[in-house]
Design an enzyme around this catalytic site. Structure first.
Site, PDB file in Angstrom:
ATOM      1  N   LYS A   1     -12.699  -1.195   8.313  1.00 56.58           N
ATOM      2  CA  LYS A   1     -12.774  -1.628   6.915  1.00 56.58           C
ATOM      3  C   LYS A   1     -13.715  -2.822   6.814  1.00 56.58           C
ATOM      4  CE  LYS A   1      -9.232  -2.184   3.307  1.00 56.58           C
ATOM      5  NZ  LYS A   1      -7.835  -2.601   3.139  1.00 56.58           N
ATOM      6  N   VAL A   2     -14.725  -2.685   5.968  1.00 58.56           N
ATOM      7  CA  VAL A   2     -15.718  -3.758   5.802  1.00 58.56           C
ATOM      8  C   VAL A   2     -15.820  -4.111   4.322  1.00 58.56           C
ATOM      9  CG1 VAL A   2     -17.060  -3.042   7.834  1.00 58.56           C
ATOM     10  CG2 VAL A   2     -17.676  -2.138   5.587  1.00 58.56           C
TER      11      VAL A   2
END
Ligand code: E4P
Length: 217
Positions: free
Chosen positions: A83-84
């Site tokens: 997750k960015v």
């Protein structure tokens, strides 16, 4: 619509997973903090329990840091979605991870244009935050509908992961719009079962069964 559970609470995930209601899990640094656990340990435990994608969020904000952290998270299990955040560095990291064949969840999306950028960067999931938009008097569900239209217009395969879900209404509206996935806290998912007419009807049936002396076993 797939159901992801938005928590790092192992017991809560297990309870819903045993009911077959967990297609995946999302976590974020705040949820990890709430669990009081080490991020790598708790995510490994979740990945052992759940077959679907488990989002683990990077905490670095620069490209190199995100790559190092994302690779470390990806070592945990094949079902990790890295997750960015929706920043230029985050989109660059998304492209790198996606080119490497990793699942990527681009988070903190608050506009249709941001969702368009994430799809072009090869995101597996885009996470538009409904509740946080509602908090500032912008209809979060409109954003889900706009992203659905845009992705369908151009055949983007990025899945719309409706996030920051606060109410049962959010869930049914996202399903009507055609969000691919929604992620919600365990309390919201469990609350979907509730309806006052179900409670009232059941109370009447139980009372009549007692009056009639109905016994089945
Ligand atoms: C999604 O991935 C986020 O973890 C989450 O849905 C944020 O929800 P909140 O706005 O209720 O914190």
């Amino acid at each position: 619509m797939k159901f992801f559970v938005d928590t790092a609470d192992i017991d809560a995930i297990r309870e819903l997973n045993d009911l077959n209601m967990v297609d995946g899990v999302t976590t974020n640094p705040s949820l990890i903090m709430k669990s009081g656990r080490d991020i790598l340990e708790v995510i490994a435990e979740i990945c052992d329990m759940v077959d679907g994608p488990v989002s683990g969020e990077v905490v670095a904000t620069d490209y190199e840091g995100m790559i190092a952290e994302g690779n470390k998270l990806a070592e945990i299990a094949p079902n990790i979605a890295i997750k960015v955040p929706l920043t230029l560095d985050g989109l660059r990291a998304c492209k790198t991870f996606s080119d490497d064949g990793r699942m990527v969840n681009v988070t903190l999306c608050f506009s249709a244009n941001q969702a368009l950028l994430a799809a072009k960067a090869g995101a597996t999931f885009i996470s538009p935050f409904i509740g946080r938009l509602d908090d500032i008097n912008i209809d979060g569900l409109d954003l889900i509908a706009d992203i659905r239209t845009i992705y369908d217009n151009y055949g983007f395969e990025t899945q719309i992961l409706a996030a920051s879900i606060r109410t049962a209404n959010h869930v049914s509206e996202c399903a009507k719009i055609g969000a691919d996935v929604m992620t919600a806290p365990p309390s919201v998912i469990k609350g979907l079962v509730n309806h006052p007419l179900t409670d009232k009807g059941l109370a009447a049936f139980v009372a009549d069964a007692q009056k009639a002396g109905i016994k089945i076993v």
